[in-house]
Design a protein around this motif. Structure first.
Motif, mmCIF file in Angstrom:
data_model
loop_
_atom_site.group_PDB
_atom_site.id
_atom_site.type_symbol
_atom_site.label_atom_id
_atom_site.label_comp_id
_atom_site.label_asym_id
_atom_site.label_seq_id
_atom_site.Cartn_x
_atom_site.Cartn_y
_atom_site.Cartn_z
ATOM 1 N N ALA A 28 -3.405 -116.052 13.300
ATOM 2 C CA ALA A 28 -3.720 -117.653 13.247
ATOM 3 C C ALA A 28 -4.349 -118.066 14.883
ATOM 4 C CB ALA A 28 -3.135 -118.469 12.165
ATOM 5 N N ALA A 29 -3.714 -118.252 15.789
ATOM 6 C CA ALA A 29 -3.717 -118.544 16.853
ATOM 7 C C ALA A 29 -4.747 -118.011 17.135
ATOM 8 C CB ALA A 29 -2.438 -119.171 17.650
ATOM 9 N N GLY A 30 -4.907 -116.924 17.560
ATOM 10 C CA GLY A 30 -6.009 -115.822 18.053
ATOM 11 C C GLY A 30 -7.298 -115.876 17.343
ATOM 12 N N ASN A 31 -7.380 -116.151 15.889
ATOM 13 C CA ASN A 31 -8.389 -115.965 15.793
ATOM 14 C C ASN A 31 -8.984 -117.571 15.421
ATOM 15 O OD1 ASN A 31 -9.316 -113.069 14.798
ATOM 16 N ND2 ASN A 31 -6.855 -113.074 14.556
ATOM 17 N N PHE A 32 -8.007 -118.828 15.119
ATOM 18 C CA PHE A 32 -8.724 -119.735 14.547
ATOM 19 C C PHE A 32 -8.455 -121.228 16.085
ATOM 20 C CE2 PHE A 32 -8.142 -117.602 10.920
ATOM 21 C CZ PHE A 32 -9.282 -117.550 10.253
ATOM 22 N N ASP A 33 -9.340 -121.835 15.982
ATOM 23 C CA ASP A 33 -9.023 -123.486 17.371
ATOM 24 C C ASP A 33 -8.106 -123.955 16.203
ATOM 25 O OD1 ASP A 33 -9.446 -124.722 18.118
ATOM 26 O OD2 ASP A 33 -10.858 -126.319 17.441
ATOM 27 N N VAL A 34 -6.692 -123.183 15.744
ATOM 28 C CA VAL A 34 -6.099 -124.223 15.338
ATOM 29 C C VAL A 34 -4.839 -124.178 16.966
ATOM 30 C CG1 VAL A 34 -5.689 -123.849 13.221
ATOM 31 C CG2 VAL A 34 -4.706 -121.966 14.388
ATOM 32 N N GLU A 35 -3.249 -124.667 16.393
ATOM 33 C CA GLU A 35 -2.029 -124.697 17.208
ATOM 34 C C GLU A 35 -1.239 -124.713 16.333
ATOM 35 O OE1 GLU A 35 0.760 -126.852 20.305
ATOM 36 O OE2 GLU A 35 -0.685 -128.578 19.194
ATOM 37 N N VAL A 36 -0.661 -123.488 15.829
ATOM 38 C CA VAL A 36 0.277 -123.015 14.854
ATOM 39 C C VAL A 36 1.514 -123.252 15.091
ATOM 40 C CG1 VAL A 36 1.200 -121.225 13.398
ATOM 41 C CG2 VAL A 36 -1.427 -121.122 14.511
ATOM 42 N N PHE A 37 2.292 -124.039 14.460
ATOM 43 C CA PHE A 37 4.244 -124.269 14.465
ATOM 44 C C PHE A 37 4.648 -123.404 13.690
ATOM 45 C CE2 PHE A 37 2.191 -128.301 16.610
ATOM 46 C CZ PHE A 37 3.470 -128.315 17.478
ATOM 47 N N ALA A 38 5.286 -122.512 13.953
ATOM 48 C CA ALA A 38 5.767 -121.357 13.039
ATOM 49 C C ALA A 38 7.211 -121.952 13.082
ATOM 50 C CB ALA A 38 5.598 -120.169 13.760
ATOM 51 N N LEU A 39 7.764 -122.470 11.790
ATOM 52 C CA LEU A 39 8.460 -123.363 11.536
ATOM 53 C C LEU A 39 9.428 -122.270 10.483
ATOM 54 C CD1 LEU A 39 10.079 -125.143 11.405
ATOM 55 C CD2 LEU A 39 8.691 -126.518 8.682
ATOM 56 N N ILE A 40 10.619 -121.693 10.968
ATOM 57 C CA ILE A 40 11.507 -120.906 10.664
ATOM 58 C C ILE A 40 12.810 -121.815 9.987
ATOM 59 C CG2 ILE A 40 13.187 -118.822 10.500
ATOM 60 C CD1 ILE A 40 10.550 -119.359 12.876
ATOM 61 N N LEU A 41 12.875 -122.673 8.626
ATOM 62 C CA LEU A 41 14.491 -122.879 8.369
ATOM 63 C C LEU A 41 15.581 -122.328 7.911
ATOM 64 C CD1 LEU A 41 12.116 -125.730 5.829
ATOM 65 C CD2 LEU A 41 12.910 -125.724 8.472
ATOM 66 N N ASP A 42 16.359 -121.742 8.378
ATOM 67 C CA ASP A 42 17.018 -120.968 8.369
ATOM 68 C C ASP A 42 18.264 -121.516 7.876
ATOM 69 O OD1 ASP A 42 18.636 -118.609 8.685
ATOM 70 O OD2 ASP A 42 17.651 -118.030 10.614
ATOM 71 N N SER A 43 19.304 -120.873 6.895
ATOM 72 C CA SER A 43 20.365 -121.385 6.116
ATOM 73 C C SER A 43 20.855 -120.371 6.327
ATOM 74 C CB SER A 43 20.355 -122.150 5.130
ATOM 75 O OG SER A 43 19.487 -123.321 5.088
ATOM 76 N N SER A 44 20.880 -118.789 7.029
ATOM 77 C CA SER A 44 21.349 -117.935 6.905
ATOM 78 C C SER A 44 23.006 -118.378 7.869
ATOM 79 C CB SER A 44 20.707 -117.225 8.010
ATOM 80 O OG SER A 44 19.798 -116.721 7.011
ATOM 81 N N PRO A 45 24.156 -116.702 7.797
ATOM 82 C CA PRO A 45 25.580 -116.847 8.207
ATOM 83 C C PRO A 45 24.624 -116.634 9.437
ATOM 84 C CG PRO A 45 25.326 -115.538 6.016
ATOM 85 C CD PRO A 45 24.135 -116.044 6.448
ATOM 86 N N GLU A 46 26.134 -117.005 9.997
ATOM 87 C CA GLU A 46 26.194 -117.009 11.689
ATOM 88 C C GLU A 46 25.285 -116.105 12.297
ATOM 89 O OE1 GLU A 46 28.531 -118.609 15.565
ATOM 90 O OE2 GLU A 46 29.540 -118.889 13.222
ATOM 91 N N ARG A 47 25.947 -114.477 11.885
ATOM 92 C CA ARG A 47 25.342 -113.357 12.297
ATOM 93 C C ARG A 47 24.351 -113.444 12.129
ATOM 94 N NH1 ARG A 47 27.841 -107.285 10.970
ATOM 95 N NH2 ARG A 47 26.203 -106.263 11.081
#
Length: 434
Positions: free
Chosen positions: A28-47
């Motif tokens: 997306a950042a390489g092909n469009f005039d945008v700043e991309v915030f890649a947001l990972i909302l991670d509720s996974s266990p610690e490991r």
């Protein structure tokens, strides 16, 4: 250049999907005039969280891509401060970050974080899906999303291959762009379908509105949860129109504006609780674009275990119970049509909150019948299905009450949503997450 949020909620190990997701952000950042915030909302266990952090840290830095990997502690800090700044009831924290699995709440958190970041649009993916290939290259949905999302409908004709929009809609903004999925059923009930087709139709038909004929329910069962089938991607196709909710999926969707007016239902342990905005856009006659860069859906191994099976069947049951209320809300939204919008084509959130609140006065009898059908059908199937029916029996009254309360909570969250969104925008993410 403007900001977008590419969002991936997860509570499981997902090394492959996460790597693909980050590659889409870079595309997306390489092909469009945008700043991309890649947001990972991670509720996974610690490991698992640590494994995800390792994948993120091991990738090269890409210009105009900012990766945000937030665990539940960081999400809770953010939400507490937003709730305090918005001056809304503290119960909102339990709705937005509940103990149980909530498909709607995790996406609502992404909406709030995106607003704090100043992102114009939110592009959602799932951690149990991947991308199709064309000539050895991944087929990223963001290609279509960024060509159309937020534009006036009249201005997207050069970016789509077809349109069904009448001239009365051309001045409105495109509020959603989406595709569907190929591969396994979106709801993990393929075993039921292969085991007993009649039982499958009986169960899937439970999400139909009251009053539908057996023939209508059978037709619904045949097309439900199948997405775009199995046809592989060969060339790009897209269509602007008033989007049929059955043609798109939450693993493959971008929103602009509409998600800042109305949140998703925060119900816990309920599949399908994150599809509400599809129906709202359709009823309000807001334009969208459907494309064929379909996501590849797969089922995780955990769902096949006995514990995973029972948990998933509970989510399916609660989905059926929720439909008593949602069908009533959908009907009233459809009747209201474009009166759901103000002069700026923004949804009148108060109307939706009113519909949801008033639906909680419906009688329970259709849901009592749904539970009886599940009990009878599953006991007849035997094995794990009978075990699930047995586990459901002592919970019937509480499930009926939970379904009603879920809708009451939704109405409450809608009422607070504008203040929460405004507080997120004012605070920003840096001040809230430290």
């Amino acid at each position: 250049m403007h900001r977008i949020c590419l969002a991936l909620p997860t509570n499981r190990a997902c090394a492959g999907p996460l790597s693909d997701f980050l590659e889409e952000a870079e595309f997306a950042a390489g092909n469009f005039d945008v700043e991309v915030f890649a947001l990972i909302l991670d509720s996974s266990p610690e490991r698992e969280f640590g494994e995800h952090a390792g994948i993120i840290g091991g990738r090269r830095r890409v210009e105009n891509v900012v990766v945000l990997h937030l665990d539940e502690t960081a999400q809770r800090v953010f939400l507490r401060r937003v709730i305090e700044a918005a001056d809304v009831d503290e119960s909102m924290l339990g709705l937005l970050l509940p103990q149980g699995v909530s498909y709607g709440a995790c996406t609502d958190r992404a909406f709030l974080v995106a607003r704090a970041l100043g992102c114009r649009s939110v592009h959602r993916r799932d951690s149990d899906s991947g991308y199709q290939l064309s000539n050895g290259q991944k087929v990223f949905p963001v290609h279509h999303e960024l060509r159309s999302i937020g534009r006036r409908a009249a201005n997207v004709t050069e970016h789509v291959t077809a349109t069904t929009l009448g001239p009365e809609h051309e001045h409105k903004p495109v509020v959603l762009v989406g595709g569907s999925f190929v591969g396994e059923l979106s709801v993990d009930i393929g075993d039921l379908r292969s085991r007993d087709r009649t039982a499958y139709h009986d169960i899937v038909g439970l999400w139909a509105p009251d009053g539908w004929t057996d023939a209508e329910k059978t037709k619904l069962a045949e097309v439900s949860f199948t997405g775009a089938g199995t046809e592989p991607f060969t060339e790009d196709r897209s269509e602007a129109g008033i989007v049929d909710p059955m043609r798109i999926d939450m693993c493959n969707i971008a929103f602009q504006q509409i998600h800042e007016r109305v949140p998703l239902p925060p119900a816990t342990d309920t599949i399908g609780s994150d599809y509400f905005l599809f129906h709202l856009a359709h009823s309000a006659r807001l334009p969208g674009v459907v494309h064929n860069r379909h996501i590849v859906n797969f089922h995780t191994a955990e769902r096949k275990t006995d514990a995973g099976f029972l948990a998933y069947q509970l989510r399916l049951t609660k989905f059926f119970l929720s439909m008593l209320y949602f069908h009533d809300i959908y009907r009233r939204m459809a009747e209201a049509g474009e009166t759901l919008l103000d002069h700026r084509h923004r949804v009148r959130a108060g109307m939706i909150a009113g519909f949801a609140s008033e639906s909680t006065g419906l009688a329970d009898s259709p849901n009592v019948a749904r539970l009886a059908r599940i009990d009878k059908t599953y006991r007849g199937l035997g094995g794990r299905y009978a075990d699930f029916a047995e586990s459901l029996a002592p919970r019937r009254e509480s499930l009926l009450a939970e379904a009603r309360q879920d809708i009451a909570d939704f109405a409450l969250l809608i009422t607070a949503w504008e203040r929460l969104m405004d507080a997120s925008a004012t605070l920003g993410l840096d001040q809230t997450c430290g």
